[in-house]
Write an enzyme that holds these catalytic residues in place. Structure first.
Site, PDB file in Angstrom:
ATOM      1  N   CYS A   1       7.872  -1.231   2.432  1.00 11.14           N
ATOM      2  CA  CYS A   1       7.600  -0.176   3.385  1.00 11.14           C
ATOM      3  C   CYS A   1       6.294   0.027   3.978  1.00 11.14           C
ATOM      4  O   CYS A   1       5.362   0.577   3.552  1.00 11.14           O
ATOM      5  CB  CYS A   1       7.970   1.185   2.626  1.00 11.14           C
ATOM      6  SG  CYS A   1       9.689   1.158   1.655  1.00 11.14           S
ATOM      7  N   ALA A   2       6.137  -1.125   5.113  1.00  9.36           N
ATOM      8  CA  ALA A   2       4.842  -1.288   5.280  1.00  9.36           C
ATOM      9  C   ALA A   2       4.181  -0.381   6.188  1.00  9.36           C
ATOM     10  O   ALA A   2       2.748  -0.115   6.375  1.00  9.36           O
ATOM     11  CB  ALA A   2       4.713  -2.679   5.934  1.00  9.36           C
TER      12      ALA A   2
ATOM     13  N   GLY B   1       0.572  -0.003   7.766  1.00 12.57           N
ATOM     14  CA  GLY B   1      -0.123  -1.443   6.906  1.00 12.57           C
ATOM     15  C   GLY B   1      -1.279  -1.016   6.065  1.00 12.57           C
ATOM     16  O   GLY B   1      -1.765  -2.210   5.684  1.00 12.57           O
TER      17      GLY B   1
ATOM     18  N   ASP C   1       9.473  -3.247   7.155  1.00 12.76           N
ATOM     19  CA  ASP C   1       9.962  -1.784   7.441  1.00 12.76           C
ATOM     20  C   ASP C   1      11.245  -1.270   7.712  1.00 12.76           C
ATOM     21  O   ASP C   1      11.601  -2.176   8.757  1.00 12.76           O
ATOM     22  CB  ASP C   1       8.707  -0.780   8.434  1.00 12.76           C
ATOM     23  CG  ASP C   1       8.746   0.408   7.817  1.00 12.76           C
ATOM     24  OD1 ASP C   1       7.778   0.982   7.343  1.00 12.76           O
ATOM     25  OD2 ASP C   1       9.680   1.188   8.420  1.00 12.76           O
TER      26      ASP C   1
ATOM     27  N   ASP D   1       6.192   1.060  -1.064  1.00  9.65           N
ATOM     28  CA  ASP D   1       5.261   2.434  -0.744  1.00  9.65           C
ATOM     29  C   ASP D   1       6.449   3.461  -0.125  1.00  9.65           C
ATOM     30  O   ASP D   1       6.352   3.532   1.175  1.00  9.65           O
ATOM     31  CB  ASP D   1       4.185   2.008  -0.059  1.00  9.65           C
ATOM     32  CG  ASP D   1       3.278   3.335   0.339  1.00  9.65           C
ATOM     33  OD1 ASP D   1       3.421   4.245  -0.585  1.00  9.65           O
ATOM     34  OD2 ASP D   1       2.405   3.260   1.205  1.00  9.65           O
TER      35      ASP D   1
ATOM     36  N   CYS E   1       3.013   9.016  -2.282  1.00  8.43           N
ATOM     37  CA  CYS E   1       1.920   9.851  -2.229  1.00  8.43           C
ATOM     38  C   CYS E   1       2.318  11.365  -2.439  1.00  8.43           C
ATOM     39  O   CYS E   1       2.102  12.137  -1.872  1.00  8.43           O
ATOM     40  CB  CYS E   1       1.076   9.833  -0.931  1.00  8.43           C
ATOM     41  SG  CYS E   1       1.849  10.216   0.497  1.00  8.43           S
TER      42      CYS E   1
HETATM   43  C1  LIG Z   1       4.788   6.057   2.957  1.00  8.55           C
HETATM   44  S1  LIG Z   1       5.205   5.396   4.631  1.00  8.55           S
HETATM   45  C2  LIG Z   1       4.312   3.619   4.210  1.00  8.55           C
HETATM   46  C3  LIG Z   1       2.775   3.824   4.562  1.00  8.55           C
HETATM   47  C4  LIG Z   1       2.443   2.340   4.503  1.00  8.55           C
HETATM   48  N1  LIG Z   1       2.681   1.522   3.341  1.00  8.55           N
HETATM   49  C5  LIG Z   1       0.887   2.287   4.533  1.00  8.55           C
HETATM   50  O1  LIG Z   1       0.224   2.398   3.257  1.00  8.55           O
HETATM   51  O2  LIG Z   1      -0.025   2.662   5.437  1.00  8.55           O
HETATM   52  C6  LIG Z   1       6.894   4.705   4.389  1.00  8.55           C
HETATM   53  C7  LIG Z   1       7.622   3.814   5.075  1.00  8.55           C
HETATM   54  O3  LIG Z   1       8.707   3.575   4.535  1.00  8.55           O
HETATM   55  C8  LIG Z   1       9.770   3.278   5.721  1.00  8.55           C
HETATM   56  N2  LIG Z   1      11.048   3.347   5.272  1.00  8.55           N
HETATM   57  C9  LIG Z   1      11.704   4.333   5.158  1.00  8.55           C
HETATM   58  N3  LIG Z   1      13.055   3.998   4.772  1.00  8.55           N
HETATM   59  C10 LIG Z   1      12.922   2.806   4.382  1.00  8.55           C
HETATM   60  C11 LIG Z   1      13.974   1.676   3.915  1.00  8.55           C
HETATM   61  N4  LIG Z   1      15.067   2.020   3.315  1.00  8.55           N
HETATM   62  N5  LIG Z   1      13.505   0.586   3.716  1.00  8.55           N
HETATM   63  C12 LIG Z   1      12.246   0.093   4.062  1.00  8.55           C
HETATM   64  N6  LIG Z   1      11.403   0.907   4.544  1.00  8.55           N
HETATM   65  C13 LIG Z   1      11.841   2.166   4.847  1.00  8.55           C
HETATM   66  C14 LIG Z   1       9.265   4.286   6.526  1.00  8.55           C
HETATM   67  O4  LIG Z   1       9.748   3.947   8.175  1.00  8.55           O
HETATM   68  C15 LIG Z   1       7.757   4.471   6.710  1.00  8.55           C
HETATM   69  O5  LIG Z   1       7.102   3.393   7.564  1.00  8.55           O
END
Ligand SMILES: C[S@@+](CC[C@H](N)C(=O)[O-])C[C@H]1O[C@@H](n2cnc3c(N)ncnc32)[C@H](O)[C@@H]1O
Length: 407
Positions: A242-243, A246, A266, A307, A360
């Site tokens: 879930c980048a 980044g 992502d 994440d 978080c």
């Molecule tokens: C908390 S944010 C990630 C923050 C990032 N890891 C950072 O440290 O900057 C969660 C991310 O998960 C993605 N997401 C949501 N559903 C998802 C899925 N089913 N599979 C993968 N990514 C997903 C979202 O698009 C979002 O960008």
């Protein structure tokens, strides 16, 4: 702008806001429409707006029982009364807020006399009504202090990028350009030897050489602890499932010393658009995937970091607008997505490899409860959990490290 004009601008912006609407976009449109405002004005107005949102309910007390009435003026008036004499600022002069009404004067006097101690729990703690019981269930005797911590400003933390600089080099370079910082750690959890906390001059950070050259990244100390908790090692093959922007991928790549492979995924690849320039600035090699992780990569990664999307409640000090739009339905939607993320990310972990699930969030429903729902029959074992709240010195964070059994 005069101090009074800044107050009126904050009132106008808050009046254009409604729960569920992201404040950062409103601030951007206000800046575009008011180009005469300098950077000092913009920063002061944003501070006022976010201070008001952090304490949106209690600042209106003892107005309307639910604290919802009266819009921005009541909140900004209450804030102004905490730091000085509001009559001088609410003067009705050009660009200043209109003079106080008798009713407002009475209410301020009542606030000063009664305080907010006797207000109902959720109002006093500045949360929607349904949330205090969830915080109490998750944090027991600390719950009150955890909820209260979300009513205050958060510090700005930096991660020194070991691929380019050592902490003492970064500190010296920042100080030479007026940005003062000091090492920071969390009360319990993994060491964060690269974490710095800005103590003054933070407004100059993004134009400082250390930032422009990728020596430091903005990242909360708890987020750094969550990345450290994953234990990424040089030479490993790592998937950041879930980048997003980044932040974790960059921290993982730095921990690996530039040796090994970090692949970023992502569900919405557009959310990773900042990653290539950020990785270039940091001197990190991170490969963003343009689409789904291919089936051929199943069971192949030493470490998969998930994440997951979450309420962000651990970061409500920074994004207080989000707490007012959050609902039980929103929580139910999130927990479904979180369970899906865990199950899909798990498939890419090699036998003996680690899956780190992180949020978080400060709510157990999004944290341990998701992991416990996932574990039975998954072939994974829980190795360790990390639970951080602002009382530990950073944002709220949860991480669980799961180890995959043999094939
Ligand atoms: C908390 S944010 C990630 C923050 C990032 N890891 C950072 O440290 O900057 C969660 C991310 O998960 C993605 N997401 C949501 N559903 C998802 C899925 N089913 N599979 C993968 N990514 C997903 C979202 O698009 C979002 O960008």
């Amino acid at each position: 702008m005069t101090p009074a004009a800044r107050l009126q601008a904050a009132i106008d912006i808050l009046d254009a806001w409604a729960p569920g609407r992201p404040m950062d976009r409103l601030l951007v449109s206000w800046r575009r429409a008011n180009r005469y405002a300098g950077s000092g004005d913009r920063a002061a107005i944003a501070d006022l707006v976010y201070d008001a949102l952090r304490r949106w309910r209690s600042l209106a007390w003892p107005a309307a029982g639910e604290g919802a009435g009266d819009g921005g003026r009541a909140r900004i008036l209450a804030l102004a009364a905490e730091t000085g004499d509001p009559e001088a600022l609410f003067s009705g002069a050009r660009h200043a807020p209109a003079p106080l009404t008798e009713h407002e004067r009475e209410r301020l006097a009542e606030r000063a006399e009664r305080g907010v101690i006797e207000a109902p729990d959720a109002l006093r703690l500045d949360l929607p009504d349904w949330l205090p019981p969830l915080f109490r269930a998750a944090h027991g005797p600390n719950a009150e202090a955890v909820m209260d911590s979300l009513r205050r400003r958060a510090p700005v933390d930096l991660r020194v990028n070991r691929l380019k600089a050592r902490p003492e080099q970064a500190l010296a370079s920042l100080a030479a350009q007026g940005v003062l910082a000091a090492p920071v750690s969390i009360a319990s959890g993994p060491a964060t030897p690269d974490a710095l906390r800005v103590t003054s001059g933070g407004r100059g950070l993004k134009s400082a050489d250390a930032y422009l050259q990728g020596w430091v990244e903005v990242q909360d100390v708890a987020s750094q602890a969550a990345a450290a908790f994953a234990g990424a090692r040089p030479g490993e093959r790592v998937l950041d499932y879930c980048a997003g922007g980044g932040g974790k991928a960059l921290a993982l790549a730095a921990a690996m010393g530039g040796e090994g492979e970090v692949i970023a995924h992502d569900v919405d690849p557009a959310r990773m658009q900042d990653l290539p320039p950020r990785a270039a600035r940091a001197g990190a090699r991170i490969a963003p995937l343009p689409g789904p992780v291919p089936d051929s990569a199943k069971a192949s990664f030493d470490l998969v970091f998930a994440d997951a999307p979450c309420s962000g409640s651990g970061a409500w000090r920074r994004n207080p607008d989000a707490k007012w739009g959050f609902s039980p339905e929103g929580l139910a939607r999130l927990t479904r997505v979180q369970s899906q993320v865990l199950a899909s990310a798990a498939a890419f972990v090699r036998p003996g490899g680690r899956l780190v699930y992180a949020t978080c969030s400060l709510l157990e429903e999004e944290n341990g409860a998701r992991v416990r729902a996932f574990l039975p029959g998954s072939g994974f074992e829980l190795s360790e959990e990390l639970r951080l709240t602002p009382l530990d010195g950073g944002d709220g964070f949860y991480a669980a490290r799961l180890v995959r059994g043999p094939a």
